[in-house]
Design a protein around this motif. Structure first.
Motif, PDB file in Angstrom:
ATOM      1  N   LEU A 154       0.812  -1.213   0.000  1.00 64.12           N
ATOM      2  CA  LEU A 154       0.000   0.000   0.000  1.00 64.12           C
ATOM      3  C   LEU A 154       0.848   1.267   0.000  1.00 64.12           C
ATOM      4  O   LEU A 154       0.513   2.239  -0.674  1.00 64.12           O
ATOM      5  CB  LEU A 154      -0.926  -0.004   1.217  1.00 64.12           C
ATOM      6  CG  LEU A 154      -2.011  -1.074   1.235  1.00 64.12           C
ATOM      7  CD1 LEU A 154      -2.772  -1.042   2.557  1.00 64.12           C
ATOM      8  CD2 LEU A 154      -2.976  -0.878   0.071  1.00 64.12           C
ATOM      9  N   GLY A 155       1.934   1.273   0.764  1.00 66.72           N
ATOM     10  CA  GLY A 155       2.783   2.456   0.823  1.00 66.72           C
ATOM     11  C   GLY A 155       3.399   2.774  -0.519  1.00 66.72           C
ATOM     12  O   GLY A 155       3.429   3.936  -0.952  1.00 66.72           O
ATOM     13  N   ARG A 156       3.897   1.757  -1.185  1.00 65.06           N
ATOM     14  CA  ARG A 156       4.478   1.948  -2.514  1.00 65.06           C
ATOM     15  C   ARG A 156       3.417   2.476  -3.482  1.00 65.06           C
ATOM     16  O   ARG A 156       3.657   3.410  -4.257  1.00 65.06           O
ATOM     17  CB  ARG A 156       5.038   0.628  -3.024  1.00 65.06           C
ATOM     18  CG  ARG A 156       5.774   0.723  -4.350  1.00 65.06           C
ATOM     19  CD  ARG A 156       6.273  -0.655  -4.794  1.00 65.06           C
ATOM     20  NE  ARG A 156       7.107  -0.541  -5.982  1.00 65.06           N
ATOM     21  CZ  ARG A 156       6.637  -0.401  -7.213  1.00 65.06           C
ATOM     22  NH1 ARG A 156       5.324  -0.363  -7.416  1.00 65.06           N
ATOM     23  NH2 ARG A 156       7.470  -0.294  -8.247  1.00 65.06           N
ATOM     24  N   THR A 189      -4.109  -4.783  -4.456  1.00 65.39           N
ATOM     25  CA  THR A 189      -3.425  -3.603  -3.927  1.00 65.39           C
ATOM     26  C   THR A 189      -3.837  -2.337  -4.661  1.00 65.39           C
ATOM     27  O   THR A 189      -4.108  -1.304  -4.037  1.00 65.39           O
ATOM     28  CB  THR A 189      -1.898  -3.790  -4.025  1.00 65.39           C
ATOM     29  OG1 THR A 189      -1.526  -4.978  -3.332  1.00 65.39           O
ATOM     30  CG2 THR A 189      -1.170  -2.604  -3.414  1.00 65.39           C
ATOM     31  N   GLU A 190      -3.889  -2.399  -5.973  1.00 61.42           N
ATOM     32  CA  GLU A 190      -4.206  -1.211  -6.774  1.00 61.42           C
ATOM     33  C   GLU A 190      -5.594  -0.662  -6.430  1.00 61.42           C
ATOM     34  O   GLU A 190      -5.782   0.556  -6.320  1.00 61.42           O
ATOM     35  CB  GLU A 190      -4.122  -1.545  -8.264  1.00 61.42           C
ATOM     36  CG  GLU A 190      -4.277  -0.327  -9.167  1.00 61.42           C
ATOM     37  CD  GLU A 190      -4.063  -0.647 -10.633  1.00 61.42           C
ATOM     38  OE1 GLU A 190      -4.522   0.132 -11.489  1.00 61.42           O
ATOM     39  OE2 GLU A 190      -3.434  -1.696 -10.931  1.00 61.42           O
ATOM     40  N   ALA A 191      -6.561  -1.551  -6.253  1.00 64.83           N
ATOM     41  CA  ALA A 191      -7.914  -1.109  -5.909  1.00 64.83           C
ATOM     42  C   ALA A 191      -7.935  -0.463  -4.535  1.00 64.83           C
ATOM     43  O   ALA A 191      -8.599   0.570  -4.326  1.00 64.83           O
ATOM     44  CB  ALA A 191      -8.870  -2.297  -5.948  1.00 64.83           C
ATOM     45  N   ALA A 192      -7.198  -1.036  -3.578  1.00 61.99           N
ATOM     46  CA  ALA A 192      -7.149  -0.470  -2.232  1.00 61.99           C
ATOM     47  C   ALA A 192      -6.472   0.892  -2.238  1.00 61.99           C
ATOM     48  O   ALA A 192      -6.914   1.825  -1.557  1.00 61.99           O
ATOM     49  CB  ALA A 192      -6.399  -1.427  -1.301  1.00 61.99           C
ATOM     50  N   VAL A 193      -5.407   1.028  -3.012  1.00 59.71           N
ATOM     51  CA  VAL A 193      -4.697   2.314  -3.099  1.00 59.71           C
ATOM     52  C   VAL A 193      -5.618   3.404  -3.640  1.00 59.71           C
ATOM     53  O   VAL A 193      -5.633   4.534  -3.132  1.00 59.71           O
ATOM     54  CB  VAL A 193      -3.445   2.172  -3.991  1.00 59.71           C
ATOM     55  CG1 VAL A 193      -2.888   3.538  -4.395  1.00 59.71           C
ATOM     56  CG2 VAL A 193      -2.375   1.364  -3.256  1.00 59.71           C
ATOM     57  N   GLU A 194      -6.385   3.079  -4.655  1.00 65.51           N
ATOM     58  CA  GLU A 194      -7.313   4.062  -5.225  1.00 65.51           C
ATOM     59  C   GLU A 194      -8.330   4.518  -4.178  1.00 65.51           C
ATOM     60  O   GLU A 194      -8.597   5.723  -4.035  1.00 65.51           O
ATOM     61  CB  GLU A 194      -8.033   3.464  -6.432  1.00 65.51           C
ATOM     62  CG  GLU A 194      -9.020   4.405  -7.119  1.00 65.51           C
ATOM     63  CD  GLU A 194      -8.364   5.602  -7.792  1.00 65.51           C
ATOM     64  OE1 GLU A 194      -9.048   6.645  -7.935  1.00 65.51           O
ATOM     65  OE2 GLU A 194      -7.185   5.522  -8.161  1.00 65.51           O
ATOM     66  N   LEU A 195      -8.895   3.575  -3.429  1.00 63.97           N
ATOM     67  CA  LEU A 195      -9.860   3.925  -2.388  1.00 63.97           C
ATOM     68  C   LEU A 195      -9.216   4.799  -1.312  1.00 63.97           C
ATOM     69  O   LEU A 195      -9.805   5.795  -0.856  1.00 63.97           O
ATOM     70  CB  LEU A 195     -10.440   2.657  -1.761  1.00 63.97           C
ATOM     71  CG  LEU A 195     -11.357   1.813  -2.646  1.00 63.97           C
ATOM     72  CD1 LEU A 195     -11.672   0.480  -1.971  1.00 63.97           C
ATOM     73  CD2 LEU A 195     -12.649   2.570  -2.951  1.00 63.97           C
ATOM     74  N   MET A 196      -8.009   4.452  -0.898  1.00 63.86           N
ATOM     75  CA  MET A 196      -7.319   5.213   0.143  1.00 63.86           C
ATOM     76  C   MET A 196      -6.940   6.610  -0.341  1.00 63.86           C
ATOM     77  O   MET A 196      -7.127   7.605   0.374  1.00 63.86           O
ATOM     78  CB  MET A 196      -6.070   4.452   0.596  1.00 63.86           C
ATOM     79  CG  MET A 196      -6.376   3.147   1.297  1.00 63.86           C
ATOM     80  SD  MET A 196      -4.918   2.101   1.528  1.00 63.86           S
ATOM     81  CE  MET A 196      -4.103   2.939   2.888  1.00 63.86           C
TER      82      MET A 196
END
Length: 253
Positions: A18-20, A206-213
């Motif tokens: 997530l950080g990356r 990961t990509e979907a979670a990053v977008e939401l965050m």
């Protein structure tokens, strides 16, 4: 792709997961991102990927388990960029801590990273943000903060600390111009969750979670838990009587 209103950001735990993803997400929106983690080679590769996309990421080698050193380094970065606009305390540590075979070394490492290091990251320049009347601090907690999950005493407790820490900061900083957000991911594919030996319902890429965050941060959400299915489940679990929760947890264990 909409640009962010932030000029500068510090994101910890940026060597993977997530950080990356968040570092790249904000860099691609015109933010100068200081990407912090222990693994320098991963950060250099991340910075190179950002340059290829005409974005700016500065690698910062940092071990947030060293809380005092973290505090000093974040202040140095704040000086260097004339004020960090956004700090995302994303770095985390999670290993099994079953009460039947608990290891102090694992408990201590969890506290050093998820409690002391994270609090140092978030606290380092808060007084300066208040003076500047601008800034945004974000803590990445977990839905594990809502109940003591089986075999996860240290991890659940560390995320519960962050949940309450961010809530108190939010109350204190009302009217200062400084925003406070706490994010509560469910299960997300990452190096850390890859070691889990149990079912992970509603697992997100990961990509979907990053977008939401990223979108939640831009909106300035005070609290944001996702995905919605897991949020619903944990919302119910949070309010279960102890006897019922203990029985369910025992079967899950």
């Amino acid at each position: 792709m909409a640009e962010s209103s932030y000029r500068t950001a510090l994101i910890t735990g940026a060597s993977s997961g997530l950080g990356r993803g968040l570092a790249l997400w904000f860099a691609r929106r015109g933010v100068k991102v200081y990407a912090a983690a222990r693994r320098k080679e991963n950060l250099e590769a991340l910075a190179q990927q950002a340059r290829a996309a005409h974005a700016h990421i500065e690698p910062v080698e940092l071990d947030i388990a060293q809380a005092d050193a973290t505090l000093a380094r974040v202040r140095e970065l704040d000086d260097a960029c004339e004020g960090l606009d956004l700090i995302v305390a994303n770095a985390g540590y999670g290993q099994e801590t079953s009460g039947k075979r608990i290891k102090w070394e694992t408990v201590k490492q969890t506290i050093d990273v998820n409690v002391s290091g994270t609090a140092a990251t978030l606290s380092a320049v808060l007084p300066r943000m208040v003076e500047r009347k601008r800034g945004h601090v974000v803590g990445v907690a977990s839905m594990a903060a809502f109940r003591g999950l089986p075999r996860n005493a240290a991890y659940s407790a560390s995320k519960a600390f962050l949940h309450i820490f961010m809530e108190s900061l939010r109350v204190d900083l009302q009217g200062t111009g400084v925003k406070v957000s706490c994010l509560y991911p469910g299960f997300v594919k990452s190096e850390m969750t890859a070691q889990n030996k149990f079912a992970m319902p509603f697992l997100l890429e990961t990509e979907a979670a990053v977008e939401l965050m990223g979108q939640a941060i831009l909106r300035g959400e005070a609290e944001y838990a996702f995905p919605w299915q897991m949020k619903g489940v944990m919302g119910l679990v949070k309010h279960l009587p102890n006897g019922l929760f203990d029985g369910i947890a025992r079967r899950a264990r």
